[in-house]
Design a protein around this motif. Sequence first.
Motif, PDB file in Angstrom:
ATOM      1  N   ARG A 212     -45.250  65.240 -10.234  1.00 38.74           N
ATOM      2  CA  ARG A 212     -45.247  65.891 -11.553  1.00 38.74           C
ATOM      3  C   ARG A 212     -44.238  65.227 -12.480  1.00 38.74           C
ATOM      4  O   ARG A 212     -44.504  64.986 -13.652  1.00 38.74           O
ATOM      5  CB  ARG A 212     -44.890  67.364 -11.406  1.00 38.74           C
TER       6      ARG A 212
ATOM      7  N   ILE B 206     -45.557  62.054 -13.844  1.00 43.56           N
ATOM      8  CA  ILE B 206     -46.550  62.264 -14.901  1.00 43.56           C
ATOM      9  C   ILE B 206     -45.857  62.655 -16.210  1.00 43.56           C
ATOM     10  O   ILE B 206     -46.099  62.074 -17.267  1.00 43.56           O
ATOM     11  CB  ILE B 206     -47.544  63.364 -14.505  1.00 43.56           C
ATOM     12  N   PHE B 207     -44.971  63.655 -16.115  1.00 43.49           N
ATOM     13  CA  PHE B 207     -44.279  64.126 -17.322  1.00 43.49           C
ATOM     14  C   PHE B 207     -43.555  62.972 -18.010  1.00 43.49           C
ATOM     15  O   PHE B 207     -43.689  62.767 -19.207  1.00 43.49           O
ATOM     16  CB  PHE B 207     -43.245  65.207 -16.965  1.00 43.49           C
ATOM     17  N   ALA B 208     -42.767  62.246 -17.217  1.00 48.98           N
ATOM     18  CA  ALA B 208     -41.940  61.205 -17.814  1.00 48.98           C
ATOM     19  C   ALA B 208     -42.786  60.054 -18.332  1.00 48.98           C
ATOM     20  O   ALA B 208     -42.571  59.573 -19.446  1.00 48.98           O
ATOM     21  CB  ALA B 208     -40.913  60.708 -16.802  1.00 48.98           C
TER      22      ALA B 208
ATOM     23  N   VAL C  77     -46.013  59.902 -19.234  1.00 47.84           N
ATOM     24  CA  VAL C  77     -46.796  60.245 -20.413  1.00 47.84           C
ATOM     25  C   VAL C  77     -45.883  60.370 -21.624  1.00 47.84           C
ATOM     26  O   VAL C  77     -46.177  59.843 -22.698  1.00 47.84           O
ATOM     27  CB  VAL C  77     -47.596  61.540 -20.176  1.00 47.84           C
ATOM     28  N   GLY C  78     -44.746  61.033 -21.427  1.00 49.10           N
ATOM     29  CA  GLY C  78     -43.804  61.200 -22.529  1.00 49.10           C
ATOM     30  C   GLY C  78     -43.306  59.866 -23.056  1.00 49.10           C
ATOM     31  O   GLY C  78     -43.252  59.640 -24.270  1.00 49.10           O
TER      32      GLY C  78
ATOM     33  N   ILE D 246     -53.849  65.829 -18.729  1.00 49.63           N
ATOM     34  CA  ILE D 246     -52.499  65.914 -18.155  1.00 49.63           C
ATOM     35  C   ILE D 246     -52.213  67.328 -17.672  1.00 49.63           C
ATOM     36  O   ILE D 246     -51.698  67.541 -16.582  1.00 49.63           O
ATOM     37  CB  ILE D 246     -51.456  65.501 -19.208  1.00 49.63           C
ATOM     38  N   THR D 247     -52.568  68.308 -18.518  1.00 48.71           N
ATOM     39  CA  THR D 247     -52.255  69.687 -18.173  1.00 48.71           C
ATOM     40  C   THR D 247     -52.969  70.100 -16.893  1.00 48.71           C
ATOM     41  O   THR D 247     -52.374  70.727 -16.018  1.00 48.71           O
ATOM     42  CB  THR D 247     -52.653  70.621 -19.327  1.00 48.71           C
TER      43      THR D 247
ATOM     44  N   SER E  40     -51.346  68.479 -13.811  1.00 47.13           N
ATOM     45  CA  SER E  40     -50.045  69.059 -13.551  1.00 47.13           C
ATOM     46  C   SER E  40     -50.178  70.487 -13.016  1.00 47.13           C
ATOM     47  O   SER E  40     -49.447  70.902 -12.115  1.00 47.13           O
ATOM     48  CB  SER E  40     -49.248  69.001 -14.843  1.00 47.13           C
ATOM     49  N   PHE E  41     -51.165  71.213 -13.550  1.00 44.50           N
ATOM     50  CA  PHE E  41     -51.433  72.571 -13.072  1.00 44.50           C
ATOM     51  C   PHE E  41     -51.870  72.521 -11.612  1.00 44.50           C
ATOM     52  O   PHE E  41     -51.419  73.311 -10.778  1.00 44.50           O
ATOM     53  CB  PHE E  41     -52.514  73.201 -13.951  1.00 44.50           C
TER      54      PHE E  41
ATOM     55  N   ILE F 272     -48.841  71.864  -9.401  1.00 46.80           N
ATOM     56  CA  ILE F 272     -47.899  72.974  -9.242  1.00 46.80           C
ATOM     57  C   ILE F 272     -48.534  74.080  -8.396  1.00 46.80           C
ATOM     58  O   ILE F 272     -47.866  74.703  -7.569  1.00 46.80           O
ATOM     59  CB  ILE F 272     -47.387  73.498 -10.607  1.00 46.80           C
ATOM     60  N   LEU F 273     -49.835  74.303  -8.547  1.00 45.11           N
ATOM     61  CA  LEU F 273     -50.506  75.291  -7.702  1.00 45.11           C
ATOM     62  C   LEU F 273     -50.405  74.876  -6.237  1.00 45.11           C
ATOM     63  O   LEU F 273     -50.117  75.678  -5.357  1.00 45.11           O
ATOM     64  CB  LEU F 273     -51.983  75.395  -8.086  1.00 45.11           C
TER      65      LEU F 273
END
Lengths: 354, 341
Positions: free
Chosen positions: A249, A252-254, A256-257, A301-302, A305-306, A309-310
């Motif tokens: 995660r 991905i966050f970093a 994409v950001g 992306i969402t 990431s969802f 986390i699930l």
Amino acid sequence: MSERSERTGTEPLHAIEDGDAFEAVSETTLTRKERYQRLLDRWVLAPGRIVWSERRARIGAGIILLYVILGLIGPALYKEPRTNQGPRSIAPLAEGLAYPLGTDNLGRDILAQIVHATPSMLQMIAAGGLFVTVMGVTVGTVAGYSGGRTDRALSLVTDIVMTIPGLPLIVILAALLEPQNPIVTGLILTVNVWAGLAREIRSQVLSISRHSYVEASQAMGLSTPSIIVKDILPNIMPYVLITFVNAARQVIFASVGLYFLGVLPYDSVVNWGVMIDQAVSGGAMHVASMAHWLVAPLATITLLSFGLILFSQGTDRMFNPRVRARHASTTGSDDDPTGAGDGAATTGAGGGVR
Amino acid sequence: MQRYYVERTLQAIVTVVSVMSLAFFLLRLMPGNPADAYRAELIQNNPQMTQAEIDHRVERKLNVIPDAPLHEQYVNYVTGLLQGDLGESINEGVPVAEIIAEALPWTIFTMATALLLSFAIGVSLGAMMAYKEGSYFDNGFSVGSILFNSIPNYIVGIVLIWFLGYRFELFPTGGRYSTDMEPTVALLEPLQTLAFLGDAVWHAALLIASYTVVAAGGWALRMRGNSIQILGEDYLRVARLRGLSERRIATRYVGRNAVLPLYTALLIAIGFALGGSVILEQVFTYPGVGYYMIEGLEARDYPLMMGVFLVMTVAVVLGVYIADLTYGIIDPRAQTRGGEH
């Protein structure tokens, strides 16, 4: 505990074959095939069943699998994104299935961009996740198990790395190294993530190494590496899995950001972050008919990431010793009716130790 | 206990020194070596300048003496930093410390508000979820918290600015305050001050909201977990048997014990919120420290980048340090374990 001592017991007993008392035990030694079967049970089937029994983990695993399939075979099946491959800025499904998610302002198929960005994202995640896991487990286990000066030195390094704010450091490293290769990018993005894992694993190892079976192995004169591999690592594995997912995660966050900010260099790479950047600067926020251009990468992306986390929330249950024990014993009795089931159950209970 | 404090202090110092050293070497490794680049530029633009003058200018700009032995450069750099001299911005021509001093209050304002809001919302939500464990309320908010926590905050930011900023034009899409607004904070002019503060809040609202929504989900999940664990403790049963009011049990027994472990996390989060501001401030074109970091990057303004990086690191080190030292005071149970960390 019986199964564990049996397992750790076999090896040294082979080595010390001179005592009568030991030979009696060696009759129950497992064949190679049985051993692999048992390893398979413990590492693949039992966790698999636990994951499957929890709805969240099941949905999460499904979503992750979807992306993996998309990344592995998607690019081969679906056309590559090219400028002017279709009419510019058309809405999703406007021309039937020719451009399912529409096109952007340069006439590139949006679905093609998303599909073709997936492999490099998966590579990045795999590289980052592996790096975090290997570093975290190595540093954490060594620090926790050896104690003393080694522990202090490693803990100090871990604490320092943990304290450095990750994103700014990544920004600077990205500017310095200008990584083009997704694997290198993955490593840079997780440059400080391993420290958190190392710290948690250290405290786990600290508590595990006080257990009697570890002391028994020490008393039998087993080498430190083999104690770590056979007695300690199996107990922290479920935890490592969760951390791998969390590291994914983070990657991905970093990524994409930073692609969105234009910090990471891209010439040929298609990337969801680059897509967001181009959509924002291309005016997708202002023109209602261009909304799909921005929605597609955001949703991609969402969802991933969802799913992650699930999955990590669901697998949290593997921490729960009772859940683990129950499943380990069913696996044991299904495949191995010789009574190893009870042993596996006890191991499970010990294995979940916090 | 004494020893723990000493060790912890030493550790904080070692961390700061390591990061300063890291920054020094990174600055020297940066592509296109800023010192050489700046020097070449000086020589080209000022042919009449002597070598010594050029070296002096370079030194002032980067805190790095060109051509000096490495250790001398290092000592010079670190002494400079310790005196608050972060070098001079290559592009703006003003000291980096000035730029940061001007931008930092805005970042602190937005991030502190966002952090406290998300903490307050998350903790109350998490406590309620734990009390009604298994109910529709709990399940609904759990899924909601997971969902929000799984979205990067900059994506929430993009969506908010897209709809509330551009589509419905309810909020400004960038800047700290309106251009026609005179920044006034004075007791003698309460109206102007209020108007200015309101305007600043209005400009920061979406940025704060996007951080809060995501972070609140995380706090709620952690608080829920802590509370559920405490709800199963024996002393709670004893409290009920003693006939204490449900309200007292909820606040004194459950709430307090569940929040305490979050205290450390909150202080650590302060530091990381600063780091996290890098992307958010860019999305909202909000000129805080994070914004200047990317500005510095795009302009290859290395002293500015490094300055922001150092300030953020020191903030995190301080946050974690204070958290560790004060936790024993806030939660006496930790004092006995303190030395073991």
